[in-house]
Design a protein around this motif. Structure first.
Motif, PDB file in Angstrom:
ATOM      1  N   VAL A  80       0.855  -1.191   0.000  1.00 42.89           N
ATOM      2  CA  VAL A  80       0.000   0.000   0.000  1.00 42.89           C
ATOM      3  C   VAL A  80       0.888   1.237   0.000  1.00 42.89           C
ATOM      4  O   VAL A  80       1.890   1.288   0.711  1.00 42.89           O
ATOM      5  CB  VAL A  80      -0.908   0.056   1.246  1.00 42.89           C
ATOM      6  N   TYR A 124      -2.764   0.500  -4.231  1.00 41.52           N
ATOM      7  CA  TYR A 124      -2.610  -0.866  -3.720  1.00 41.52           C
ATOM      8  C   TYR A 124      -2.042  -1.782  -4.797  1.00 41.52           C
ATOM      9  O   TYR A 124      -2.355  -1.640  -5.977  1.00 41.52           O
ATOM     10  CB  TYR A 124      -3.971  -1.434  -3.295  1.00 41.52           C
ATOM     11  N   TYR A 164       3.306  -0.817   4.287  1.00 44.63           N
ATOM     12  CA  TYR A 164       2.608   0.435   4.039  1.00 44.63           C
ATOM     13  C   TYR A 164       3.617   1.579   3.943  1.00 44.63           C
ATOM     14  O   TYR A 164       4.403   1.797   4.864  1.00 44.63           O
ATOM     15  CB  TYR A 164       1.607   0.657   5.184  1.00 44.63           C
TER      16      TYR A 164
END
Length: 210
Positions: A80, A124, A164
């Motif tokens: 992400v 994503y 992330y």
């Protein structure tokens, strides 16, 4: 939430409760629904999924910037990337990216609320969607950690399990611009948080009497 804020000051309780309510529930549910919709569309065979909020617009050179970011800066393990993150907390890994980390300076029971705000433009890896959506779903709807109801706070909390990364919003020009329009989320939260605050203050008064 009422129990957690019982020993907090009125101003602290107000600050937290302004961020929670029907508006925050709606934002979380909408983003999760978008993730599940994208995950089910495997027939499209797209390697990337971009989810935008309705009050952002792309910079003119958006495509070029994203391509350069993924080719030259994004680590191979990324799942992400937030293309605009406010108050980012983590480790710088390249000129435009931080590796998001849970903020150990904030209490875990409040989902370490205080950093990595915003889901303005979320990129994503398509093959990681189901994993990320499941992890985010479990964190958001966990009644024992009501502070994780906000999806941006929840994703930052599980960044030790999800790869992330984020582009700090302080970088200008960035990838996207955020329009300063009235927030439906905030309006709905204000309408529903008043009753919660009353409960907090009532419990505080009761404990003081005891």
């Amino acid at each position: 939430m009422v129990r957690l804020l019982q020993k907090s000051s009125k101003s602290a309780a107000e600050r937290y409760l302004e961020n929670y309510g029907l508006g925050t529930v709606g934002c979380a549910a909408a983003h999760l629904r978008a993730l599940w919709t994208a995950a089910s569309a495997w027939h499209a065979r797209k390697p990337l999924v971009l989810i935008l909020e309705d009050d952002v617009w792309l910079e003119e050179d958006f495509k070029l910037k994203v391509r350069k970011l993924l080719k030259a800066e994004a680590p191979c393990d990324w799942q992400v990337i937030s293309l605009r993150s406010q108050c980012p907390y983590g480790t710088c890994v390249s000129p435009h990216l931080t590796r998001v980390q849970p903020d150990g300076n904030e209490p875990e029971e409040m989902c370490r609320h205080g950093v990595n705000y915003g889901f303005y433009a979320m990129l994503y890896q398509a093959d990681a969607l189901i994993f990320v959506a499941n992890a985010l779903h479990q964190e958001i709807w966990n009644s024992s950690t009501p502070g994780c109801l906000a999806n941006d706070v929840a994703l930052a909390q599980i960044s030790d399990r999800v790869a992330y990364y984020a582009v700090p919003s302080s970088q200008e020009p960035g990838f996207v611009q955020h329009g300063h329009f009235p927030s439906v989320r905030s309006v709905l939260n204000q309408q529903t948080s008043a009753a919660w605050l009353d409960q907090v203050l009532q419990k505080k008064r009761s404990s003081q009497v005891l």
